[in-house]
Design a protein around this motif. Structure first.
Motif, PDB file in Angstrom:
ATOM      1  N   GLU A  75      52.524  26.902  56.221  1.00  0.00           N
ATOM      2  CA  GLU A  75      53.186  27.334  57.416  1.00  0.00           C
ATOM      3  C   GLU A  75      52.548  27.718  58.523  1.00  0.00           C
ATOM      4  OE1 GLU A  75      56.172  26.149  58.190  1.00  0.00           O
ATOM      5  OE2 GLU A  75      56.311  24.741  56.812  1.00  0.00           O
ATOM      6  N   ASN A  76      52.016  28.841  57.397  1.00  0.00           N
ATOM      7  CA  ASN A  76      51.275  30.106  58.858  1.00  0.00           C
ATOM      8  C   ASN A  76      49.282  29.996  57.686  1.00  0.00           C
ATOM      9  OD1 ASN A  76      51.710  32.184  57.130  1.00  0.00           O
ATOM     10  ND2 ASN A  76      54.144  32.117  58.197  1.00  0.00           N
ATOM     11  N   GLU A  77      48.795  30.990  58.472  1.00  0.00           N
ATOM     12  CA  GLU A  77      47.684  31.605  57.434  1.00  0.00           C
ATOM     13  C   GLU A  77      47.881  32.901  56.468  1.00  0.00           C
ATOM     14  OE1 GLU A  77      44.305  32.356  59.810  1.00  0.00           O
ATOM     15  OE2 GLU A  77      43.573  33.628  58.325  1.00  0.00           O
ATOM     16  N   ASP A  78      49.020  33.310  56.844  1.00  0.00           N
ATOM     17  CA  ASP A  78      49.359  34.666  55.332  1.00  0.00           C
ATOM     18  C   ASP A  78      49.629  33.574  54.438  1.00  0.00           C
ATOM     19  OD1 ASP A  78      48.386  36.479  57.159  1.00  0.00           O
ATOM     20  OD2 ASP A  78      50.731  36.968  58.274  1.00  0.00           O
ATOM     21  N   GLU A  79      50.289  32.543  54.691  1.00  0.00           N
ATOM     22  CA  GLU A  79      51.407  31.883  53.409  1.00  0.00           C
ATOM     23  C   GLU A  79      49.945  31.221  52.620  1.00  0.00           C
ATOM     24  OE1 GLU A  79      54.407  27.939  52.778  1.00  0.00           O
ATOM     25  OE2 GLU A  79      54.820  29.529  54.340  1.00  0.00           O
ATOM     26  N   ALA A  80      49.530  30.230  53.679  1.00  0.00           N
ATOM     27  CA  ALA A  80      47.631  30.004  52.903  1.00  0.00           C
ATOM     28  C   ALA A  80      46.643  31.044  52.005  1.00  0.00           C
ATOM     29  CB  ALA A  80      46.837  29.451  53.509  1.00  0.00           C
ATOM     30  N   LEU A  81      47.206  31.920  52.503  1.00  0.00           N
ATOM     31  CA  LEU A  81      46.224  33.162  52.034  1.00  0.00           C
ATOM     32  C   LEU A  81      47.036  33.641  50.493  1.00  0.00           C
ATOM     33  CD1 LEU A  81      43.563  34.677  52.102  1.00  0.00           C
ATOM     34  CD2 LEU A  81      44.683  36.750  53.637  1.00  0.00           C
ATOM     35  N   LYS A  82      48.249  33.429  50.579  1.00  0.00           N
ATOM     36  CA  LYS A  82      48.944  34.700  49.548  1.00  0.00           C
ATOM     37  C   LYS A  82      48.735  33.161  48.319  1.00  0.00           C
ATOM     38  CE  LYS A  82      52.923  36.712  51.370  1.00  0.00           C
ATOM     39  NZ  LYS A  82      53.822  36.955  51.870  1.00  0.00           N
ATOM     40  N   MET A  83      48.827  31.571  49.010  1.00  0.00           N
ATOM     41  CA  MET A  83      48.603  30.508  48.219  1.00  0.00           C
ATOM     42  C   MET A  83      47.488  30.775  47.384  1.00  0.00           C
ATOM     43  SD  MET A  83      50.450  27.492  49.971  1.00  0.00           S
ATOM     44  CE  MET A  83      51.952  26.785  50.223  1.00  0.00           C
ATOM     45  N   VAL A  84      45.992  30.848  47.489  1.00  0.00           N
ATOM     46  CA  VAL A  84      45.183  31.123  47.558  1.00  0.00           C
ATOM     47  C   VAL A  84      44.347  32.219  46.560  1.00  0.00           C
ATOM     48  CG1 VAL A  84      42.646  31.589  48.072  1.00  0.00           C
ATOM     49  CG2 VAL A  84      44.146  30.195  49.871  1.00  0.00           C
ATOM     50  N   HIS A  85      44.526  33.726  46.693  1.00  0.00           N
ATOM     51  CA  HIS A  85      45.062  34.810  45.902  1.00  0.00           C
ATOM     52  C   HIS A  85      45.508  34.015  44.563  1.00  0.00           C
ATOM     53  CE1 HIS A  85      42.898  37.487  48.507  1.00  0.00           C
ATOM     54  NE2 HIS A  85      43.158  36.989  49.398  1.00  0.00           N
ATOM     55  N   SER A  86      47.088  33.933  44.920  1.00  0.00           N
ATOM     56  CA  SER A  86      47.497  33.128  43.377  1.00  0.00           C
ATOM     57  C   SER A  86      46.558  32.720  42.905  1.00  0.00           C
ATOM     58  CB  SER A  86      48.952  32.574  43.814  1.00  0.00           C
ATOM     59  OG  SER A  86      49.541  32.181  42.717  1.00  0.00           O
ATOM     60  N   ALA A  87      46.377  31.238  42.802  1.00  0.00           N
ATOM     61  CA  ALA A  87      45.027  30.660  42.461  1.00  0.00           C
ATOM     62  C   ALA A  87      44.251  31.017  41.594  1.00  0.00           C
ATOM     63  CB  ALA A  87      44.500  28.911  43.515  1.00  0.00           C
ATOM     64  N   CYS A  88      43.747  32.270  42.419  1.00  0.00           N
ATOM     65  CA  CYS A  88      42.740  33.517  41.843  1.00  0.00           C
ATOM     66  C   CYS A  88      42.756  33.492  40.913  1.00  0.00           C
ATOM     67  CB  CYS A  88      42.086  33.560  42.758  1.00  0.00           C
ATOM     68  SG  CYS A  88      40.773  33.262  44.288  1.00  0.00           S
ATOM     69  N   GLU A  89      43.908  34.499  41.395  1.00  0.00           N
ATOM     70  CA  GLU A  89      44.840  34.959  39.734  1.00  0.00           C
ATOM     71  C   GLU A  89      45.149  34.383  38.567  1.00  0.00           C
ATOM     72  OE1 GLU A  89      45.084  38.712  39.901  1.00  0.00           O
ATOM     73  OE2 GLU A  89      43.696  38.416  41.640  1.00  0.00           O
ATOM     74  N   ARG A  90      45.512  33.051  38.909  1.00  0.00           N
ATOM     75  CA  ARG A  90      46.390  32.535  37.454  1.00  0.00           C
ATOM     76  C   ARG A  90      45.348  31.650  36.872  1.00  0.00           C
ATOM     77  NH1 ARG A  90      52.422  29.505  39.979  1.00  0.00           N
ATOM     78  NH2 ARG A  90      52.992  32.244  40.393  1.00  0.00           N
ATOM     79  N   ILE A  91      44.042  30.484  37.926  1.00  0.00           N
ATOM     80  CA  ILE A  91      43.019  29.804  37.202  1.00  0.00           C
ATOM     81  C   ILE A  91      41.745  30.133  37.505  1.00  0.00           C
ATOM     82  CG2 ILE A  91      43.884  28.419  38.244  1.00  0.00           C
ATOM     83  CD1 ILE A  91      43.868  26.285  36.455  1.00  0.00           C
ATOM     84  N   LEU A  92      41.422  30.906  38.429  1.00  0.00           N
ATOM     85  CA  LEU A  92      40.120  30.176  39.322  1.00  0.00           C
ATOM     86  C   LEU A  92      39.464  31.620  39.243  1.00  0.00           C
ATOM     87  CD1 LEU A  92      41.184  28.697  42.753  1.00  0.00           C
ATOM     88  CD2 LEU A  92      40.508  27.628  40.883  1.00  0.00           C
ATOM     89  N   VAL A  93      40.636  32.594  38.834  1.00  0.00           N
ATOM     90  CA  VAL A  93      39.024  33.942  38.972  1.00  0.00           C
ATOM     91  C   VAL A  93      39.527  34.300  37.247  1.00  0.00           C
ATOM     92  CG1 VAL A  93      38.666  36.119  39.486  1.00  0.00           C
ATOM     93  CG2 VAL A  93      38.786  34.328  40.831  1.00  0.00           C
ATOM     94  N   ASN A  94      38.367  34.448  36.402  1.00  0.00           N
ATOM     95  CA  ASN A  94      38.839  35.746  35.206  1.00  0.00           C
ATOM     96  C   ASN A  94      38.424  37.037  35.258  1.00  0.00           C
ATOM     97  OD1 ASN A  94      38.560  37.332  32.778  1.00  0.00           O
ATOM     98  ND2 ASN A  94      37.344  35.951  31.028  1.00  0.00           N
ATOM     99  N   THR A  95      40.055  37.628  36.192  1.00  0.00           N
ATOM    100  CA  THR A  95      39.929  38.761  36.384  1.00  0.00           C
ATOM    101  C   THR A  95      39.942  39.622  35.824  1.00  0.00           C
ATOM    102  OG1 THR A  95      42.009  39.195  35.528  1.00  0.00           O
ATOM    103  CG2 THR A  95      41.742  38.555  37.909  1.00  0.00           C
ATOM    104  N   VAL A  96      39.340  39.663  34.069  1.00  0.00           N
ATOM    105  CA  VAL A  96      38.708  40.805  33.284  1.00  0.00           C
ATOM    106  C   VAL A  96      37.406  41.106  33.096  1.00  0.00           C
ATOM    107  CG1 VAL A  96      38.560  41.332  30.743  1.00  0.00           C
ATOM    108  CG2 VAL A  96      40.658  39.855  31.289  1.00  0.00           C
ATOM    109  N   THR A  97      36.140  39.576  33.745  1.00  0.00           N
ATOM    110  CA  THR A  97      35.324  39.778  34.069  1.00  0.00           C
ATOM    111  C   THR A  97      34.767  39.481  35.434  1.00  0.00           C
ATOM    112  OG1 THR A  97      34.916  38.137  33.307  1.00  0.00           O
ATOM    113  CG2 THR A  97      35.133  38.956  31.433  1.00  0.00           C
TER     114      THR A  97
END
Length: 82
Positions: free
Chosen positions: A52-74
């Motif tokens: 709907e807007n850029e803020d929502e899009a950014l939240k989705m991207v951060h969610s994708a990063c935290e869930r699957i795209l980035v190994n936040t341990v390393t």
């Protein structure tokens, strides 16, 4: 619905060893006599989401990063709009 594009830059955390980066740095130093003092490999991901807007899009991207795209341990990551 509007589409938003982002670039995600992913890097190893500073306390995580980067063997590929170390090898490339050594080759540049020893075989090509290029005085590289720091070389760390990472990866970039270009992603487009509908929201709907850029803020929502950014939240989705951060969610994708935290869930699957980035190994936040390393790894650490940065997201920027493109």
């Amino acid at each position: 619905m509007p589409k938003y594009q982002f670039m995600i830059d992913i890097q190893y955390k500073s306390n995580v060893r980067d063997p590929r980066g170390e090898t490339i740095k050594r080759v540049l130093n020893e075989e090509y006599q290029i005085p590289v003092t720091l070389l760390r490999l990472g990866k970039s991901i270009r992603i487009e989401v509908e929201a709907e807007n850029e803020d929502e899009a950014l939240k989705m991207v951060h969610s994708a990063c935290e869930r699957i795209l980035v190994n936040t341990v390393t790894e650490t990551y940065e997201v920027r709009r493109i």
